[in-house]
Design an enzyme around this catalytic site. Structure first.
Site, mmCIF file in Angstrom:
data_model
loop_
_atom_site.group_PDB
_atom_site.id
_atom_site.type_symbol
_atom_site.label_atom_id
_atom_site.label_comp_id
_atom_site.label_asym_id
_atom_site.label_seq_id
_atom_site.Cartn_x
_atom_site.Cartn_y
_atom_site.Cartn_z
ATOM 1 N N VAL A 102 8.424 -0.540 8.271
ATOM 2 C CA VAL A 102 8.249 0.879 7.744
ATOM 3 C C VAL A 102 6.725 1.298 8.212
ATOM 4 O O VAL A 102 5.797 0.364 7.935
ATOM 5 C CB VAL A 102 8.260 0.914 6.186
ATOM 6 C CG1 VAL A 102 8.040 1.979 5.605
ATOM 7 C CG2 VAL A 102 9.639 0.472 5.764
ATOM 8 N N GLU B 231 4.150 3.217 6.641
ATOM 9 C CA GLU B 231 3.989 3.651 5.270
ATOM 10 C C GLU B 231 3.622 4.789 5.111
ATOM 11 O O GLU B 231 3.945 5.594 3.883
ATOM 12 C CB GLU B 231 3.041 2.638 4.438
ATOM 13 C CG GLU B 231 3.722 1.448 3.961
ATOM 14 C CD GLU B 231 4.745 1.378 2.578
ATOM 15 O OE1 GLU B 231 5.033 2.486 2.502
ATOM 16 O OE2 GLU B 231 5.111 0.285 2.296
ATOM 17 N N THR C 156 -6.873 1.021 10.791
ATOM 18 C CA THR C 156 -5.366 1.531 10.901
ATOM 19 C C THR C 156 -5.743 2.897 11.805
ATOM 20 O O THR C 156 -4.619 3.092 12.555
ATOM 21 C CB THR C 156 -5.054 2.097 9.507
ATOM 22 O OG1 THR C 156 -5.187 0.993 8.563
ATOM 23 C CG2 THR C 156 -3.505 2.482 9.374
ATOM 24 N N LYS D 235 0.834 -1.254 -0.032
ATOM 25 C CA LYS D 235 0.032 0.057 0.029
ATOM 26 C C LYS D 235 0.947 1.218 0.110
ATOM 27 O O LYS D 235 1.611 1.628 0.958
ATOM 28 C CB LYS D 235 -0.930 0.028 1.295
ATOM 29 C CG LYS D 235 -1.925 -1.192 1.449
ATOM 30 C CD LYS D 235 -2.714 -1.389 2.450
ATOM 31 C CE LYS D 235 -3.412 -2.579 2.359
ATOM 32 N NZ LYS D 235 -4.161 -2.786 3.919
ATOM 33 N N ASP E 289 -10.430 -0.371 5.925
ATOM 34 C CA ASP E 289 -9.025 -0.109 6.299
ATOM 35 C C ASP E 289 -8.788 1.035 7.193
ATOM 36 O O ASP E 289 -8.012 1.275 8.083
ATOM 37 C CB ASP E 289 -8.131 -0.354 4.952
ATOM 38 C CG ASP E 289 -6.880 -0.817 4.955
ATOM 39 O OD1 ASP E 289 -6.477 -1.302 6.079
ATOM 40 O OD2 ASP E 289 -6.046 -0.836 4.050
ATOM 41 N N LYS F 177 -5.117 5.817 3.620
ATOM 42 C CA LYS F 177 -5.426 5.772 4.896
ATOM 43 C C LYS F 177 -4.198 5.590 6.015
ATOM 44 O O LYS F 177 -4.595 6.181 7.036
ATOM 45 C CB LYS F 177 -6.324 4.444 5.069
ATOM 46 C CG LYS F 177 -5.639 3.096 4.519
ATOM 47 C CD LYS F 177 -4.926 2.464 5.659
ATOM 48 C CE LYS F 177 -4.359 1.306 4.990
ATOM 49 N NZ LYS F 177 -3.245 0.773 6.063
ATOM 50 N N ARG G 64 1.160 0.874 12.816
ATOM 51 C CA ARG G 64 2.472 1.610 12.939
ATOM 52 C C ARG G 64 2.320 3.030 12.603
ATOM 53 O O ARG G 64 2.842 4.056 13.173
ATOM 54 C CB ARG G 64 3.390 1.025 11.986
ATOM 55 C CG ARG G 64 3.740 -0.481 12.290
ATOM 56 C CD ARG G 64 5.207 -0.711 11.480
ATOM 57 N NE ARG G 64 4.742 -1.213 10.101
ATOM 58 C CZ ARG G 64 4.562 -2.301 9.466
ATOM 59 N NH1 ARG G 64 4.320 -3.280 10.263
ATOM 60 N NH2 ARG G 64 3.957 -2.304 8.470
#
Length: 337
Positions: A279, A281, A248, A106, A244, A191, A255
């Protein structure tokens, strides 16, 4: 049963490998780190990226691309977005001619502002007709644990999406299909940026109502950008959009949310990113999203705020105040025309 090659041995790649093995597929996983295969063999788990989750010895980890890809029916691309181009270049000569490829990465490439689909189409032109894209609310630990999870598989060719669905679908991991590649990819990428803002709001103690507002207005920003790129706005109401986004922005395993929360608590974004093994992202993607919205003339104030904090040294509290003091407007402006 099929042979599945997973390109990327991070938490999510490993969890997909564990899942695919559990439903009877032959699984091989490529790791960038040469030493990781030995660690998994010795410890019986991917202690670097997914500690605490047993890896069946039948799942073979390897640093050798030809070994992993030999005879693969389905190739799952699960590497960081910033490395997608180089990884595709490495595997291009070794992907079996009839293999399906499904990306679970993503993000947006900073240099070109390409979605992962565009990167893959450019680097893997001979496989363009067999490309698909997986997205949806799915933490690696949940997938590895066998907890019920739902994903969307998008492909320009509905038959390709259906074949990936057939290979991966089970009561524990339900796969829905879509033909909206742009919408499914974009929802999964942007997102992560909104989750940073929500984490920061939590870190600053701004309350649940603020976080709910950021999620909702963040979804509006994602949809505006998606419409400008040709996506179906309905896609953002689905698993790869609001589904999603909810996970998140709220999930403790996120993260990106953690990054925002720690920055809201006083750390710099760079400090947090450097302390994370995997990571976040959203930190990488926000630069590309900002450039893309500037190029297309799309209003995305939350994205702008996250960019200013991550790369220009702005304070989240100041950015939150700017968001609150913006002029009033109609709720669905720029989305419904």
């Amino acid at each position: 049963m099929a042979t599945i090659a997973v390109i990327g041995a991070g938490a999510f790649g490993t969890s997909l490998g564990i899942y695919a093995n559990s439903i009877g597929h032959t699984v091989r996983i490529w790791s960038f780190e040469e030493e990781l295969a030995g660690i998994v063999r010795e410890q019986g788990e991917n202690a670097t990226y997914l500690p605490g989750y047993p890896v069946d010895p039948a799942i073979k980890f390897s640093h050798e691309v030809p070994v992993v890809l030999e005879g693969a029916d389905l190739v799952l691309l699960v590497c960081p977005s910033s490395h997608m181009r180089s990884v595709c270049q490495v595997i291009s000569e070794h992907v079996p001619p009839q293999a399906l490829l499904a990306s679970a990465t993503k993000g947006i490439e900073n240099e070109t502002l390409y979605l992962m689909s565009q990167v893959q189409e450019e680097v893997l032109p001979d496989h363009r007709e067999r490309l698909a894209y997986l997205s949806g609310p799915s933490f690696a630990r949940d997938v590895a644990s066998g907890l019920p999870t739902n994903l969307t598989c998008a492909a320009e060719d509905a038959g390709v999406a259906a074949r990936v669905q057939e290979l991966l679908h089970s009561p524990r991991l339900r796969i829905y299909t879509s033909e909206d590649v742009i919408g499914v990819e974009l929802g999964g990428a942007v997102k992560n940026v909104i989750a940073i803002a929500c984490g920061a709001a939590d870190g600053l103690g701004l309350g649940d109502s603020t976080i709910a507002a950021l999620m909702t207005r963040g979804l509006a920003e994602i949809t505006r950008l998606g419409v400008a790129l040709g996506a179906n706005p309905i896609s953002f109401l689905g698993l790869a959009g609001v589904g999603d986004l909810m996970l998140t922005c709220n999930g403790e395993q996120s993260r990106n949310r953690t990054l925002g929360k720690r920055v809201g608590g006083g750390e710099t974004a760079e400090q947090v990113v450097n302390s994370q093994a995997a990571v976040a992202e959203g930190y990488v993607t926000v630069r590309a999203v900002r450039a893309l919205k500037e190029k297309l003339g799309v209003e995305m104030p939350i994205v702008e705020a996250v960019y200013q904090v991550c790369y220009e040294g702005a304070d989240f509290r100041d950015e939150a105040e700017k968001l609150a003091n913006r002029e009033s407007k109609e709720e669905f402006e720029g989305i419904l025309g």
